[in-house]
Write an enzyme that holds these catalytic residues in place. Structure first.
Site, PDB file in Angstrom:
ATOM      1  N   ASP A 210      11.429 -57.191  33.658  1.00 47.11           N
ATOM      2  CA  ASP A 210      10.030 -57.574  33.802  1.00 47.11           C
ATOM      3  C   ASP A 210       9.425 -56.965  35.080  1.00 47.11           C
ATOM      4  O   ASP A 210      10.065 -56.978  36.136  1.00 47.11           O
ATOM      5  CB  ASP A 210       9.979 -59.108  33.883  1.00 47.11           C
ATOM      6  CG  ASP A 210       8.575 -59.666  33.740  1.00 47.11           C
ATOM      7  OD1 ASP A 210       7.964 -59.452  32.683  1.00 47.11           O
ATOM      8  OD2 ASP A 210       8.095 -60.326  34.686  1.00 47.11           O
ATOM      9  N   GLU A 276      30.114 -50.943  35.671  1.00 46.29           N
ATOM     10  CA  GLU A 276      31.386 -51.679  35.786  1.00 46.29           C
ATOM     11  C   GLU A 276      31.822 -52.182  34.416  1.00 46.29           C
ATOM     12  O   GLU A 276      32.949 -52.619  34.239  1.00 46.29           O
ATOM     13  CB  GLU A 276      31.213 -52.897  36.716  1.00 46.29           C
ATOM     14  CG  GLU A 276      30.907 -52.550  38.150  1.00 46.29           C
ATOM     15  CD  GLU A 276      30.376 -53.776  38.914  1.00 46.29           C
ATOM     16  OE1 GLU A 276      30.483 -54.931  38.420  1.00 46.29           O
ATOM     17  OE2 GLU A 276      29.842 -53.559  40.022  1.00 46.29           O
TER      18      GLU A 276
HETATM   19  C1  NOJ Z   1       5.233 -59.210  32.016  1.00 42.34           C
HETATM   20  C2  NOJ Z   1       5.551 -60.166  30.922  1.00 42.34           C
HETATM   21  O1  NOJ Z   1       5.751 -59.468  29.726  1.00 42.34           O
HETATM   22  C3  NOJ Z   1       4.406 -61.141  30.866  1.00 42.34           C
HETATM   23  O2  NOJ Z   1       4.439 -61.935  29.711  1.00 42.34           O
HETATM   24  C4  NOJ Z   1       4.433 -61.948  32.125  1.00 42.34           C
HETATM   25  O3  NOJ Z   1       3.321 -62.822  32.132  1.00 42.34           O
HETATM   26  C5  NOJ Z   1       4.380 -61.063  33.359  1.00 42.34           C
HETATM   27  N1  NOJ Z   1       5.237 -59.919  33.266  1.00 42.34           N
HETATM   28  C6  NOJ Z   1       4.777 -61.827  34.580  1.00 42.34           C
HETATM   29  O4  NOJ Z   1       6.145 -62.130  34.529  1.00 42.34           O
END
Ligand code: NOJ
Length: 561
Positions: A210, A276
């Site tokens: 993310d 690893e």
């Molecule tokens: C991207 C994620 O896909 C989204 O759903 C989220 O709100 C933001 N990052 C923050 O984590």
């Protein structure tokens, strides 16, 4: 080390958004791990290679689980670690791979690390885990800089001491409840190596990372004012007709919180953690970065394996733009020896069965609702979506599908205001609808309560009354249904190994046509309205019924070359 033949180079990966997939526990109208385990055979039948699960970790669910309070446990609303293990076992028994989400840019404000930081003195080790700063102005009453949160409003929140007096501010690029970690701090890096190993030891095949462009911020946290039309997760310009940034424009200005060069040392480190382990584990970057040549830095041989191609996702359904973005993608990713990772929908964007027929500008993340201008005509959106998917699945590289797109699901536009849950909706006082419209629980059975989503008939976001025709059981075995089109496309893709192939442009077609050959398959997509004459050849797949030797508008065909 890569041998050029790894599974992730060509895999089709299905995104499960756990809360909206299947309510197996049957308690609350919220999907869960038991529901996933039960429904996995449908994904084998569809023909995908792997699944990616959005977060199921302990979380107060302020941002649907992207606010993690414990990275190494399952939230009770989704089940237990034992449920996770059972699900993972079943995934592997069925010959699929499993990718889980990793959220390293920020934690939940309920995470023990943040609670300890709040309870500790300014300048303490605990505070150093996050981005605490003194305010500006005479008494620190103003935020440390002018950055805005991606969800709207300022990116800083001021803390309050136990005696009620105001204290320092902390940075949150997203919601107030999602404080950013300080990745300059070696302690933070150490924690995440442990988290990676925790899940790798449990047997996951990889991670979707993310905000993979956001972990490092520019030194001194300088003020930054984004260009007026920015607005996506990465500040990319997203509209109906975005400019596709040429690969040569590598020095496009970068906001001080995105795509900082030093973020790459983190992924080199993680790459060595994955090494690893045996079994070709994978990291996939969610990085909203342009141009594609810059995004390709995330997938250099010693970094990640995949990076979502959001430039492709944001390209309008117009052949010249499609040809351009495909060219730029193949050039950029090939130059670092990586596949392109194509994608058209996910839980953050308007579903492509609606997006491709919008007639007004719609920045990513703003969503569409009852009062939005330029609402799509449903039939046109679906027709274009089917054609766009047929084009995408013929391209060399990997591809991600978002749950429900194989059913042709449209965005849900008329959700009642009181059911909306996206923090974007709240942080902008309803000015932006946000992403709930693509997150409505998916329909399995036309005749069952909540369309078979769960046994109680409940569903955390209301499902539209007219979704019967989209239900999986209504489409299964029905020639020409969207579900059967996806199944056929995936079967032919495997049979012809299209994911490992190439794209050789075919000349002689008009401006509205994307035409290329990938190994034994000729692909012709008509994004215009006028019909196109087809060459002689056996039809393998058509996104709509064809005329005699004729390709109608908004239609893609695969022919045996
Ligand atoms: C991207 C994620 O896909 C989204 O759903 C989220 O709100 C933001 N990052 C923050 O984590």
């Amino acid at each position: 080390m890569t041998n050029g033949n790894e599974w992730w180079r060509s895999a089709v990966i299905y995104q499960i958004y756990p809360r909206s997939f299947s309510d197996g526990m049957g308690d609350d109208g919220l999907g869960d791990l038991a529901g996933i385990t039960e429904r996995l055979p449908a994904l084998v039948e569809l023909g995908v290679d792997a699944v990616w699960l959005s977060p199921f970790y302990t979380s107060p669910q302020k941002d649907a689980g992207y606010d993690v309070a414990d990275y190494c446990d399952v939230d009770p609303i989704f089940g237990t670690l034992a449920d996770f293990d059972a699900m993972e076992k079943r995934v592997h028994e069925l010959g699929l791979r499993l990718i889980v989400d990793l959220v390293p840019n920020h934690t939940s404000d309920q995470h023990r690390w943040f609670q300890e930081a709040l309870a500790s003195a300014e300048g303490s080790q605990e505070r150093a885990r996050y981005m605490f700063r003194d305010g500006t102005g005479d008494t620190g009453e103003l935020p440390p800089n002018n950055w805005d949160s991606v969800f709207g409003g300022p990116a800083w929140t001021r803390t309050i001491h136990p005696d009620g007096t105001p204290g320092q501010w902390y940075l949150h690029l997203f919601d107030t409840s999602q404080p950013d970690l300080d990745w300059e701090n070696p302690w933070v890096r150490e924690q995440f190596r442990d988290i990676l190993r925790f899940w790798l030891d449990r047997g996951v095949d990889g991670f979707r990372v993310d905000v993979a462009h956001g972990l490092i911020k520019a030194a001194g946290l300088p003020d930054y004012t984004p260009p007026a039309s920015g607005g996506s997760m990465g500040g990319g310009i997203v509209g109906l007709e975005p400019e596709i940034v040429a690969n040569a424009e590598l020095d496009t200005p970068t906001p001080p919180y995105w795509a900082q060069e030093r973020v790459h040392e983190i992924y080199r480190d993680w790459h060595s953690v994955l090494e690893e382990y045996d079994g070709e584990r994978v990291l996939c970057a969610e990085a909203w970065v342009e141009p594609l040549a810059k995004l390709a830095r995330w997938v250099r041989p010693d970094e990640m394996q995949q990076a979502f191609n959001f430039s492709y996702l944001e390209t309008p359904w117009e052949a010249p733009a499609m040809r351009k973005v495909i060219d730029l993608s193949l050039e950029a990713f090939t130059s670092v020896g990586a596949p392109s990772t194509w994608v058209l929908s996910n839980h953050d964007v308007v579903r492509h069965a609606s997006r491709l027929a919008l007639t007004a500008e719609n920045p990513q993340g703003h969503g569409i609702g009852p009062k939005s201008p330029g609402k799509p005509v449903r039939e046109l959106g679906l027709r274009r979506a089917r054609a766009a998917t047929a084009l995408m699945l013929a391209l060399p590289g990997s591809a991600y599908l978002y749950q429900g797109e194989e059913l042709g699901l449209p965005e849900v536009i008329d959700l009642p205001d009181e059911s909306r849950q996206d923090p974007t909706w709240f942080r902008t006082n309803g000015e932006r609808y946000g992403r709930d419209g693509c997150r409505v629980p998916i329909p399995w059975e036309a005749e069952a309560p909540s369309y078979g989503f769960g046994p109680t008939g409940k569903s955390w976001l209301p499902q539209p009354a007219d979704w019967e025709p989209y239900a999986r059981d209504a489409q299964r075995g029905v020639a020409g249904s969207t579900l059967e089109m996806y199944r056929l496309a995936l079967a032919i893709r495997t049979q012809h190994d299209l994911g490992m192939g190439g794209a050789e442009w075919l000349p002689g077609y008009g401006d509205d046509v994307v035409a290329f050959r990938n190994g034994g398959v000729t692909v012709i997509a008509n994004t215009g309205e006028a019909v196109v004459e087809l060459p002689i050849g056996q039809v393998l797949l058509a996104s709509e019924p064809l005329g005699d030797g004729i390709l109608p508008g908004d239609t893609t065909v695969w022919l045996r070359s």
